[in-house]
Design an enzyme around this catalytic site. Sequence first.
Site, PDB file in Angstrom:
ATOM      1  N   PRO A 121       0.849  -1.194   0.000  1.00 44.00           N
ATOM      2  CA  PRO A 121       0.000   0.000   0.000  1.00 44.00           C
ATOM      3  C   PRO A 121       0.881   1.240   0.000  1.00 44.00           C
ATOM      4  CG  PRO A 121       0.093  -0.981   2.200  1.00 44.00           C
ATOM      5  CD  PRO A 121       0.818  -1.913   1.276  1.00 44.00           C
ATOM      6  N   SER A 170      -4.333   1.669  -0.612  1.00 46.44           N
ATOM      7  CA  SER A 170      -4.043   2.470   0.575  1.00 46.44           C
ATOM      8  C   SER A 170      -5.215   3.370   0.977  1.00 46.44           C
ATOM      9  CB  SER A 170      -2.823   3.351   0.296  1.00 46.44           C
ATOM     10  OG  SER A 170      -2.720   4.376   1.264  1.00 46.44           O
ATOM     11  N   GLN A 176      -5.847  -1.599   2.717  1.00 49.07           N
ATOM     12  CA  GLN A 176      -5.065  -1.189   3.896  1.00 49.07           C
ATOM     13  C   GLN A 176      -5.801  -0.076   4.617  1.00 49.07           C
ATOM     14  OE1 GLN A 176      -3.106   2.058   3.712  1.00 49.07           O
ATOM     15  NE2 GLN A 176      -2.962   1.857   5.935  1.00 49.07           N
ATOM     16  N   TYR A 190      -6.003   2.877   7.508  1.00 50.17           N
ATOM     17  CA  TYR A 190      -5.535   3.738   8.599  1.00 50.17           C
ATOM     18  C   TYR A 190      -6.763   3.996   9.443  1.00 50.17           C
ATOM     19  CZ  TYR A 190      -0.867   4.651   6.835  1.00 50.17           C
ATOM     20  OH  TYR A 190       0.436   4.503   6.449  1.00 50.17           O
ATOM     21  N   THR A 204      -2.741  -0.915   9.320  1.00 44.55           N
ATOM     22  CA  THR A 204      -1.390  -0.394   9.575  1.00 44.55           C
ATOM     23  C   THR A 204      -1.356   0.288  10.940  1.00 44.55           C
ATOM     24  OG1 THR A 204      -1.008  -0.133   7.223  1.00 44.55           O
ATOM     25  CG2 THR A 204       0.444   1.100   8.690  1.00 44.55           C
ATOM     26  N   ARG A 236      10.098  13.354   9.295  1.00 45.43           N
ATOM     27  CA  ARG A 236      10.646  13.210   7.936  1.00 45.43           C
ATOM     28  C   ARG A 236      11.419  14.470   7.565  1.00 45.43           C
ATOM     29  NH1 ARG A 236       6.221   9.901   5.458  1.00 45.43           N
ATOM     30  NH2 ARG A 236       5.905   8.281   7.026  1.00 45.43           N
ATOM     31  N   LYS A 276      -0.300  -4.766  10.231  1.00 47.97           N
ATOM     32  CA  LYS A 276       0.966  -4.353   9.583  1.00 47.97           C
ATOM     33  C   LYS A 276       1.730  -3.420  10.513  1.00 47.97           C
ATOM     34  CE  LYS A 276       2.589  -2.107   5.235  1.00 47.97           C
ATOM     35  NZ  LYS A 276       2.849  -0.684   5.387  1.00 47.97           N
ATOM     36  N   HIS A 286       7.517   0.020   7.943  1.00 48.57           N
ATOM     37  CA  HIS A 286       7.049   1.097   7.067  1.00 48.57           C
ATOM     38  C   HIS A 286       8.201   1.667   6.239  1.00 48.57           C
ATOM     39  CE1 HIS A 286       3.177   3.452   6.826  1.00 48.57           C
ATOM     40  NE2 HIS A 286       3.931   4.216   6.088  1.00 48.57           N
ATOM     41  N   ASP A 310       7.411  -6.816   4.710  1.00 49.56           N
ATOM     42  CA  ASP A 310       7.936  -5.780   3.826  1.00 49.56           C
ATOM     43  C   ASP A 310       8.958  -4.946   4.557  1.00 49.56           C
ATOM     44  OD1 ASP A 310       6.963  -2.950   4.710  1.00 49.56           O
ATOM     45  OD2 ASP A 310       5.121  -4.132   4.789  1.00 49.56           O
ATOM     46  N   GLY A 316       7.560  -2.321  -2.075  1.00 49.04           N
ATOM     47  CA  GLY A 316       7.203  -0.909  -1.899  1.00 49.04           C
ATOM     48  C   GLY A 316       7.868   0.002  -2.912  1.00 49.04           C
ATOM     49  N   ARG A 317       8.924   0.668  -2.476  1.00 55.30           N
ATOM     50  CA  ARG A 317       9.513   1.709  -3.330  1.00 55.30           C
ATOM     51  C   ARG A 317       9.923   1.255  -4.728  1.00 55.30           C
ATOM     52  NH1 ARG A 317      11.752   3.170   1.912  1.00 55.30           N
ATOM     53  NH2 ARG A 317      11.155   5.283   2.540  1.00 55.30           N
TER      54      ARG A 317
HETATM   55  C1  LIG Z   1       5.652   7.072  -0.492  1.00 57.71           C
HETATM   56  C2  LIG Z   1       5.204   5.981   0.425  1.00 57.71           C
HETATM   57  C3  LIG Z   1       3.883   5.993   0.861  1.00 57.71           C
HETATM   58  C4  LIG Z   1       3.429   4.972   1.688  1.00 57.71           C
HETATM   59  N1  LIG Z   1       2.112   4.956   2.044  1.00 57.71           N
HETATM   60  C5  LIG Z   1       1.658   3.939   2.814  1.00 57.71           C
HETATM   61  C6  LIG Z   1       0.295   3.856   3.120  1.00 57.71           C
HETATM   62  O1  LIG Z   1      -0.512   4.668   2.696  1.00 57.71           O
HETATM   63  N2  LIG Z   1      -0.111   2.838   3.921  1.00 57.71           N
HETATM   64  C7  LIG Z   1       0.755   1.891   4.421  1.00 57.71           C
HETATM   65  O2  LIG Z   1       0.353   1.002   5.155  1.00 57.71           O
HETATM   66  N3  LIG Z   1       2.061   1.955   4.108  1.00 57.71           N
HETATM   67  C8  LIG Z   1       2.515   2.932   3.307  1.00 57.71           C
HETATM   68  N4  LIG Z   1       3.830   2.949   2.962  1.00 57.71           N
HETATM   69  C9  LIG Z   1       4.724   1.889   3.436  1.00 57.71           C
HETATM   70  C10 LIG Z   1       4.748   0.689   2.463  1.00 57.71           C
HETATM   71  O3  LIG Z   1       3.525  -0.001   2.474  1.00 57.71           O
HETATM   72  C11 LIG Z   1       5.850  -0.293   2.867  1.00 57.71           C
HETATM   73  O4  LIG Z   1       5.712  -0.648   4.210  1.00 57.71           O
HETATM   74  C12 LIG Z   1       7.247   0.299   2.632  1.00 57.71           C
HETATM   75  O5  LIG Z   1       7.296   0.981   1.398  1.00 57.71           O
HETATM   76  C13 LIG Z   1       8.287  -0.796   2.650  1.00 57.71           C
HETATM   77  O6  LIG Z   1       9.550  -0.241   2.599  1.00 57.71           O
HETATM   78  P1  LIG Z   1      10.436  -0.231   1.259  1.00 57.71           P
HETATM   79  O7  LIG Z   1       9.673   0.529   0.252  1.00 57.71           O
HETATM   80  O8  LIG Z   1      11.695   0.459   1.661  1.00 57.71           O
HETATM   81  O9  LIG Z   1      10.659  -1.660   0.872  1.00 57.71           O
HETATM   82  C14 LIG Z   1       4.313   3.954   2.124  1.00 57.71           C
HETATM   83  C15 LIG Z   1       5.640   3.955   1.671  1.00 57.71           C
HETATM   84  C16 LIG Z   1       6.080   4.948   0.819  1.00 57.71           C
HETATM   85  C17 LIG Z   1       7.496   4.885   0.318  1.00 57.71           C
HETATM   86  O1  LIG Z   2       3.881   8.562   4.142  1.00 55.82           O
HETATM   87  C1  LIG Z   2       3.595   7.471   4.604  1.00 55.82           C
HETATM   88  O2  LIG Z   2       4.422   6.560   4.690  1.00 55.82           O
HETATM   89  C2  LIG Z   2       2.260   7.197   5.070  1.00 55.82           C
HETATM   90  O3  LIG Z   2       1.851   6.082   4.923  1.00 55.82           O
HETATM   91  C3  LIG Z   2       1.436   8.213   5.759  1.00 55.82           C
HETATM   92  C4  LIG Z   2       0.075   8.233   5.542  1.00 55.82           C
HETATM   93  C5  LIG Z   2      -0.710   9.181   6.192  1.00 55.82           C
HETATM   94  C6  LIG Z   2      -0.153  10.082   7.057  1.00 55.82           C
HETATM   95  C7  LIG Z   2       1.190  10.027   7.290  1.00 55.82           C
HETATM   96  C8  LIG Z   2       1.990   9.094   6.641  1.00 55.82           C
END
Ligand SMILES: Cc1cc2nc3c(=O)[nH]c(=O)nc-3n(C[C@H](O)[C@H](O)[C@H](O)COP(=O)(O)O)c2cc1C
Ligand SMILES: O=C(O)C(=O)c1ccccc1
Length: 426
Positions: A99, A128, A150, A152, A178, A187, A297, A321, A352, A375-376
């Site tokens: 997500p 997400s 997913q 929140y 999550t 950040r 998560k 995360h 992850d 993810g990324r």
């Molecule tokens: C830009 C960005 C936005 C993300 N948004 C969410 C999100 O909305 N919900 C969530 O559960 N995790 C979010 N994540 C975390 C990812 O689901 C995942 O845990 C993470 O990207 C794993 O790390 P990696 O990308 O370094 O492998 C986000 C990650 C990134 C990079």
């Molecule tokens: O940026 C994020 O990783 C993310 O999942 C998030 C989502 C909502 C609020 C803050 C962070």
Amino acid sequence: MDGIGRREQGLLYARGTYGHKPKVPVDADRLYEAAHKVMSPKAWGYVAGSAGRNRTDKANQAAFERYPIVPRMLRDVSKRPMGVSLFGVDYASPLLFAPIGVLEMAHPEAESAVAKASRELDIPMVLSTQGSTPMETVAKALGPTKFWYQLYWSNVDALAKSLVQRAEAAGAKVLVVTLDTHAMGWRCMDLDEGFLPFALGQGIAQYTSDPVFLQLAAARVSSGKGSAAPPQRPTLSALWGLASIVGHYPGKWIDKLFSPLPQAAVHSFLDVFPCPHLTWKDLAKLREWTSLPIVLKGIQCAEDARTALEHGVDGIGVSNHGGRQVDGGIAALDSLEEISREVGGKVPIIFDSGIRNGADVFKALALGADAVLIGRPWLFGLAIDGAQGARDVMARIAAELDLTMGLAGVAGVREINRECVRIPKA
Ligand SMILES: Cc1cc2nc3c(=O)[nH]c(=O)nc-3n(C[C@H](O)[C@H](O)[C@H](O)COP(=O)(O)O)c2cc1C
Ligand SMILES: O=C(O)C(=O)c1ccccc1
């Protein structure tokens, strides 16, 4: 998905022979660099950045070096099935799109591009709560392709319940809750840019398409609370209130007419998001709201995994995360090593954080994950080349996993186990 290794490898070599280099680099470091080049400093800071000094993110990736693969020879590996079964449903591979919120920042087609890639590869998306596209729209674009949702958990239970029930009605197979992001981590890159996408109305499409949220936003406007609209734009507040009351988010066209974007939606989102008061006891509510399997998560130690099992969850999501929440935290792969021993196969583990290629996936599966969220890497592919880029990155991760299995002497995903890697002595 079986045999994808040779297919993707063959395609890349064949193209290269005729002088066509891939637009999206195969190598993980070059992929990162190429994405950096095409993204704005703000977007790059948000997606590539992690918490504090990025130590957890670095630790996530470094941890994979501590568990070397031990290849075995002369085992028949001509067939290497990739399929897994999770929560009673069959999947073509152990891979899922993690997500990721605010996809519009990486590419204007956002979720619809990822849905295309997901459909083509039969790799499910985890949609997400911070999405850029309402979940029902994505579900439609996905057609028969399975997806997860997913959550929140908003501080307004009625909203959390509504989101969960919409996801179930839209056809989600699993609910991923999550836990590690009840507030945004520290950040530094975003703070230096003064950049918060949600404050610009980005990544709040699940909220602005939700009837409970629209009522909250309308109530905010009619009570005149806070800055429902910037003072210099009184008409925006009135328009927003009207639109909300009739239950229709004017989103796109109002966004175009006014800048900044609808303030009532933004402020209402900022009101309802933080949820630091949640405890284990709250999980019981989820069971009343939905019959979907529930995965937590953000679990990072054996003790929390044990408590989760005591509370009857269906799956454990081992994740930090991507290091975006706590700086200097434990590497997710080290958490996995400890947690999978505790869980002992009682429920599936979804892992992850730090996976960059197919060999990393192999290691995570060896250490006890049943499936992994990427993810990324696909997000970078999306930024570089839209749906095709996201597809290419995921297909190559699957391809490398397939080849790694074969070359390590393992005849399929279900055969990967702890003996496939060397675990460092404590
Ligand atoms: C830009 C960005 C936005 C993300 N948004 C969410 C999100 O909305 N919900 C969530 O559960 N995790 C979010 N994540 C975390 C990812 O689901 C995942 O845990 C993470 O990207 C794993 O790390 P990696 O990308 O370094 O492998 C986000 C990650 C990134 C990079
Ligand atoms: O940026 C994020 O990783 C993310 O999942 C998030 C989502 C909502 C609020 C803050 C962070």
